[in-house]
Write a protein that holds these residues in place. Structure first.
Motif, PDB file in Angstrom:
ATOM      1  N   ASP A 101       1.385   5.325  -0.362  1.00 36.90           N
ATOM      2  CA  ASP A 101       0.482   6.322   0.182  1.00 36.90           C
ATOM      3  C   ASP A 101       1.083   7.526  -0.558  1.00 36.90           C
ATOM      4  O   ASP A 101       2.183   8.045  -0.402  1.00 36.90           O
ATOM      5  CB  ASP A 101       0.798   6.684   1.646  1.00 36.90           C
ATOM      6  N   ASP A 142      -8.012   1.372   6.646  1.00 36.00           N
ATOM      7  CA  ASP A 142      -6.626   2.139   6.483  1.00 36.00           C
ATOM      8  C   ASP A 142      -6.430   3.098   7.431  1.00 36.00           C
ATOM      9  O   ASP A 142      -7.160   3.837   7.638  1.00 36.00           O
ATOM     10  CB  ASP A 142      -6.397   2.469   5.253  1.00 36.00           C
ATOM     11  N   HIS A 196      -2.376   4.699  -2.807  1.00 36.14           N
ATOM     12  CA  HIS A 196      -3.710   5.363  -2.201  1.00 36.14           C
ATOM     13  C   HIS A 196      -3.247   7.045  -2.390  1.00 36.14           C
ATOM     14  O   HIS A 196      -2.272   7.378  -1.815  1.00 36.14           O
ATOM     15  CB  HIS A 196      -3.412   5.114  -0.408  1.00 36.14           C
ATOM     16  N   MET A 242      -3.764  10.489  -2.159  1.00 35.94           N
ATOM     17  CA  MET A 242      -4.416  11.448  -1.520  1.00 35.94           C
ATOM     18  C   MET A 242      -3.932  12.724  -2.046  1.00 35.94           C
ATOM     19  O   MET A 242      -2.962  13.604  -1.464  1.00 35.94           O
ATOM     20  CB  MET A 242      -3.936  11.348   0.455  1.00 35.94           C
ATOM     21  N   HIS A 256       1.082  -1.233  -0.021  1.00 33.17           N
ATOM     22  CA  HIS A 256      -0.028   0.095  -0.069  1.00 33.17           C
ATOM     23  C   HIS A 256       0.988   1.120  -0.162  1.00 33.17           C
ATOM     24  O   HIS A 256       1.747   1.263   1.069  1.00 33.17           O
ATOM     25  CB  HIS A 256      -0.858  -0.070   1.152  1.00 33.17           C
TER      26      HIS A 256
HETATM   27 FE   LIG Z   1      -2.970   4.637   3.272  1.00 35.02          FE
END
Ligand SMILES: [Fe+2]
Ligand SMILES: O=C(CO)[C@@H](O)[C@H](O)COP(=O)(O)O
Length: 228
Positions: free
Chosen positions: A37, A175, A70, A72, A35
């Motif tokens: 980020d 998460d 992920h 963001m 994962h």
């Molecule tokens: Fe995350």
């Protein structure tokens, strides 16, 4: 029931100067996926890395590990093609960051990646529901996005339970603050893709932590299938 238990360490809390090695270490310790980020300093008050780093990671770690990005970021549309070219496997964007989720889902698919759709703690799960039939994974954030090492928000679990009841075969990811102390709640609610950052990466024995998290989710899935 098409989904299975998968554990994806978040490498946010690892030694970022050794990112390639840390990713390899997680895969060697039994991780099912990684994962990653991505933070742009605008959607969240923190900055991490972008597609050039993902490209380097893909080259160093090889074609097999699944990269769950992920995202963001405030403009998720902007990074679909660069991330696909860099070797991302799944592009998980935030519902709050786009005015046209349908179009973004289509673009991600056309770029050859799987589609994940994330919601922040303040976003209702009903907002995600209209898109659930078109995505591969729903991500229910269990902390405010931006930083690793925060406290798990148990009050997000009704969102997971509701999604599991409405979409029995959807991959549902949690998460934020997930580790041995909170995994039972996540698994009982119906999450099957488990992101764990500090609890795994900072452990002296990441292999055991990954195995523990996975076993709890496997047991919950088996119990749910017997209850049906
Ligand atoms: Fe995350
Ligand atoms: O997306 C995020 C934070 O915004 C996460 O992926 C965290 O990085 C997970 O780390 P822990 O909360 O498990 O330490």
């Amino acid at each position: 029931m098409a989904y299975s238990a998968k554990i994806g360490p978040s490498i946010l809390s690892s030694d970022l100067s050794q990112l390639g090695r840390e990713c390899e270490r997680m895969m060697e310790c039994g991780a099912d996926y990684l994962h990653l980020d991505v933070m742009d300093g605008h959607f969240v008050p923190n900055i991490t890395f972008g597609h050039p780093m993902v490209e380097c990671l893909r080259h160093s770690i090889g074609p097999d590990p699944f990269f769950d990005m992920h995202m963001m970021v405030s403009r998720p549309e902007q990074w679909v093609k660069p991330m696909a070219a860099a070797g991302a496997s799944q592009y998980t964007f935030h519902l709050e960051a786009t005015t046209n989720p349908g179009n973004l889902i289509k673009e991600i698919r056309e770029s050859g990646m799987k589609v994940g759709l994330a919601i922040k703690p303040g976003t209702t799960v009903e907002g995600l529901a209209p898109w659930a039939g078109q995505i591969d994974m729903a991500l229910v954030m269990t902390v405010e996005p931006g930083f690793g090492g925060q406290k798990f928000m148990e009050d997000m679990m009704p969102k997971v339970s509701w999604l599991r009841s409405q979409f029995p075969s959807l991959d549902i990811e949690v998460d934020g603050g997930v580790g041995p102390d909170s995994i039972h709640r996540c698994a009982e609610a119906g999450a099957n893709m488990i992101v764990s950052g500090s609890a795994v990466v900072s452990s002296d024995d990441p292999r055991s932590v990954i195995a523990l998290l996975k076993n709890v989710v496997i047991e919950a899935i088996q119990k749910r299938s017997l209850d049906r």
